[in-house]
Design an enzyme around this catalytic site. Sequence first.
Site, mmCIF file in Angstrom:
data_model
loop_
_atom_site.group_PDB
_atom_site.id
_atom_site.type_symbol
_atom_site.label_atom_id
_atom_site.label_comp_id
_atom_site.label_asym_id
_atom_site.label_seq_id
_atom_site.Cartn_x
_atom_site.Cartn_y
_atom_site.Cartn_z
ATOM 1 N N CYS A 1 -86.623 6.184 15.498
ATOM 2 C CA CYS A 1 -86.319 5.309 16.634
ATOM 3 C C CYS A 1 -87.494 5.355 17.593
ATOM 4 O O CYS A 1 -87.896 6.417 18.051
ATOM 5 C CB CYS A 1 -85.043 5.797 17.317
ATOM 6 N N CYS B 1 -86.953 -0.361 22.804
ATOM 7 C CA CYS B 1 -86.158 -1.593 22.743
ATOM 8 C C CYS B 1 -85.049 -1.641 23.781
ATOM 9 O O CYS B 1 -84.675 -2.718 24.241
ATOM 10 C CB CYS B 1 -85.536 -1.764 21.366
ATOM 11 N N THR C 1 -81.637 7.823 24.306
ATOM 12 C CA THR C 1 -82.803 7.890 23.433
ATOM 13 C C THR C 1 -84.019 7.455 24.232
ATOM 14 O O THR C 1 -84.009 6.392 24.827
ATOM 15 C CB THR C 1 -82.638 6.918 22.252
ATOM 16 N N GLU D 1 -82.627 12.471 21.948
ATOM 17 C CA GLU D 1 -81.652 11.946 22.896
ATOM 18 C C GLU D 1 -81.412 12.959 24.009
ATOM 19 O O GLU D 1 -81.555 14.160 23.783
ATOM 20 C CB GLU D 1 -80.312 11.641 22.208
ATOM 21 N N HIS E 1 -78.912 -5.619 21.743
ATOM 22 C CA HIS E 1 -79.209 -4.380 21.017
ATOM 23 C C HIS E 1 -78.629 -4.416 19.597
ATOM 24 O O HIS E 1 -79.158 -3.776 18.692
ATOM 25 C CB HIS E 1 -78.746 -3.148 21.799
ATOM 26 N N TYR F 1 -80.906 -3.911 15.908
ATOM 27 C CA TYR F 1 -80.667 -3.073 14.735
ATOM 28 C C TYR F 1 -80.944 -3.821 13.429
ATOM 29 O O TYR F 1 -81.142 -3.188 12.388
ATOM 30 C CB TYR F 1 -79.229 -2.534 14.758
ATOM 31 N N CYS G 1 -85.017 -2.755 13.526
ATOM 32 C CA CYS G 1 -85.492 -1.356 13.450
ATOM 33 C C CYS G 1 -84.919 -0.622 12.247
ATOM 34 O O CYS G 1 -85.641 0.072 11.535
ATOM 35 C CB CYS G 1 -85.197 -0.608 14.740
ATOM 36 N N GLU H 1 -76.616 6.909 14.532
ATOM 37 C CA GLU H 1 -76.946 5.843 15.472
ATOM 38 C C GLU H 1 -76.590 4.479 14.883
ATOM 39 O O GLU H 1 -76.202 3.563 15.612
ATOM 40 C CB GLU H 1 -78.417 5.896 15.873
HETATM 41 FE FE1 SF4 Z 1 -84.186 2.871 18.657
HETATM 42 FE FE2 SF4 Z 1 -83.596 0.814 17.076
HETATM 43 FE FE3 SF4 Z 1 -82.462 1.013 19.493
HETATM 44 FE FE4 SF4 Z 1 -85.072 0.427 19.177
HETATM 45 S S1 SF4 Z 1 -83.326 -0.824 18.532
HETATM 46 S S2 SF4 Z 1 -84.189 1.846 20.642
HETATM 47 S S3 SF4 Z 1 -85.612 1.680 17.440
HETATM 48 S S4 SF4 Z 1 -82.184 2.396 17.756
HETATM 49 FE FE FE Z 2 -80.270 2.696 19.556
#
Ligand code: SF4
Ligand code: FE
Length: 483
Positions: free
Chosen positions: A100, A104, A191, A257, A292, A296, A299, A447
């Site tokens: 991660c 983001c 995070t 985290e 968000h 996902y 990422c 996650e």
């Molecule tokens: Fe982390 Fe993915 Fe969230 Fe970006 S989108 S902060 S890489 S979990």
């Molecule tokens: Fe996340």
Amino acid sequence: MALMTGEQYIESIRKMHMQVYMFGKKVESPVDDPILRPSLNSVRMTYDLAQMPEYEDLMTAVSPYTGERVNRFTHIHQSTDDLIKKVKMQRLLGQKTAACFQRCVGMDAFNAVFSTTYETDKKYGTSYHENFRKFMTYCQDNDLTVDGAMTDVKGDRSKAPHAQEDPDLFLRVVERRPDGIVVRGAKMHQTGALNSHEIIVMPTQSMKPEDKDYAVSFAVPMDTKGIYMIIGRQSCDTRKLENSDMDVGNAEFGGVEALTVFDDVFVPNDRIFLNGETEFAGVMVERFAGYHRQSYGGCKVGVGDVLIGAAAVAADYNGAAKASHIKDKLIEMTHLNETLYCCGIACSAEGHPTESGNYIIDLLLANVCKQNVTRFPYEIVRLAEDIAGGLMVTAPSEADFRDEKLGPVIDKYLRGVNTVSTENRLRIMRLIENMALGTAAVGYRTESMHGAGSPQAQRIMIARQGNLEHKKELAKKLAHITE
Ligand code: SF4
Ligand code: FE
């Protein structure tokens, strides 16, 4: 300075005076701590790639607010093309870090707060949007990393914020002063908080009028007086103290985290984006969560690419690559991973402008995306473990492998195909272990389940956005039903 180099980013974080605790002690230099450093390296990658001409189009954009080229992580989406590029950028970063990269949440908070403050001001004549734009252009000008903090600790889940035994279990305003507000509470699972310059706080759920003090959004620097972080433990975290990059699996990158505590933190008026307008708490949450959940689809796909690659390398080293069931398992992993990507791209392509002018994803498709993310990475990991074999969890340590007496024994008995060194075979096993059960499993597995909202949160949104009535009408029409 519109774009920082990776090195400048590291030094800018080093200069901050963050309060970080781990294993019962204050961490004096988080930037240099071997357990924490890999997570900083992951964020650094968002700066390093932005410097490379081949990634300029994905990693940067021209801000219509400053006229400058800025890092896409600080950008306000101007089109569906921006939304698509965001997902592609995230896939790229997942591929480069297998972790991660944290930045983001700030980008998603930026875009959710941008449109919500606009609508709140329209209704109440407040100046939250202006406050936010000033903050946003400051972050763009200085290329800052911003943490987006939503999840409260929440206490008894059956009770509203104001009805909790302890009133601090949702972050709240404890004092209103002429020059600002004082807030208290704690945000969970943060995070990247310790790798961020600033933190945007948002409410965690929709609120009723009784929860007025909890409907609050603002931004402050991460080293503001009263903020401190307690780092969460991860499986295998102390392996990073053993000076064996082989045993860690992915020595360079990771994610960390923190439980982030706000112990009576002062927020000046011009950093406030919501303060008591309860009906907009839910709007902000829904938009942030939507963005968000789109994220996902980028990422996790990038990390999945690395895991699929690692499983294929393991198959090569085991001498199993030609077996038809192995080929089929790799096809299945690819199919699942690309399905997630399809969802990320689809919710972006179907995006639309908000009243404020920035672009938002299609919420139904973003929630479908994240619902799939709560399942597919688990199956991808299961197949990777199947292909790798038991060695990924039973291999001896690097110390044994380097030992004069034991090393040659391990080398002899743990070799797969003869042309590949035992060391390389062990290295790929450890990388798979890291993503399946080690420190990176936090990001790729749990996650995937709970990040950006647990599965049930998406099902509620799918129910709300699914338009079942329309589907019923379609069926009745074809069946010639008149009621
Ligand atoms: Fe982390 Fe993915 Fe969230 Fe970006 S989108 S902060 S890489 S979990
Ligand atoms: Fe996340």
